[in-house]
Design a protein around this motif. Structure first.
Motif: not given
Length: 154
Positions: A92-104
């Motif tokens: 929500r605060e950054e973007d899908a790419h950042e969330a995907r990196e954290d999930a990885r």
């Protein structure tokens, strides 16, 4: 470089299409680091959401342990308690790419933790406690560094 300001390479959070999936294998532009100042500027509301999600996960694990036994409750404890809340806030605060990196990163950490558990379980009772812990920790470190190298260090 602050990726939040560079929207040309990363679409807004609302645009999560399959056309952006090819970026999951791209190397990360910045190295992992610790910024104490950034940690001190954390949003108290976001921290409260993360705390609540972690507490709820722990409560559910405790209830399942009481109802179904320690084996089932232990599986729930392996769930990263704040991952869901963290990924939602990052998305929500950054973007899908950042969330995907954290999930990885969470998946890589989970795989490394599994390696620790397998080695520890195989050695416990056959070697001394400190040796078992040391070998399991080395296995964890080897798997974690190997996955880090494979996924991000190019």
């Amino acid at each position: 470089m602050d990726r939040r300001c560079d929207r040309r390479r990363h679409p807004p959070a609302a645009d999560v299409s399959t056309t952006t999936e090819h970026r999951t294998r791209e190397p990360v532009q910045e190295s992992p680091s610790l910024d104490v100042g950034k940690a001190l500027r954390a949003d108290p509301r976001a921290m409260a959401v993360r705390f609540a999600a972690g507490a709820l996960t722990s409560i559910v694990a405790g209830v399942l342990t009481l109802l179904a036994g320690p084996r089932i409750g232990g599986i729930m404890l392996a769930f990263p308690a704040i991952l869901v809340a963290s990924l939602t806030l990052i998305y929500r605060e950054e973007d899908a790419h950042e969330a995907r990196e954290d999930a990885r990163g969470a998946i890589a950490g989970g795989v490394a933790l599994t390696a620790f558990a397998v080695v520890f379980t195989a050695l416990v009772g056959h070697t001394s406690g400190p040796v078992t812990l040391l070998i399991a920790a080395v296995a964890w470190l080897a798997v974690a560094l190997g996955l880090y190298r494979a996924l991000w260090w190019r």
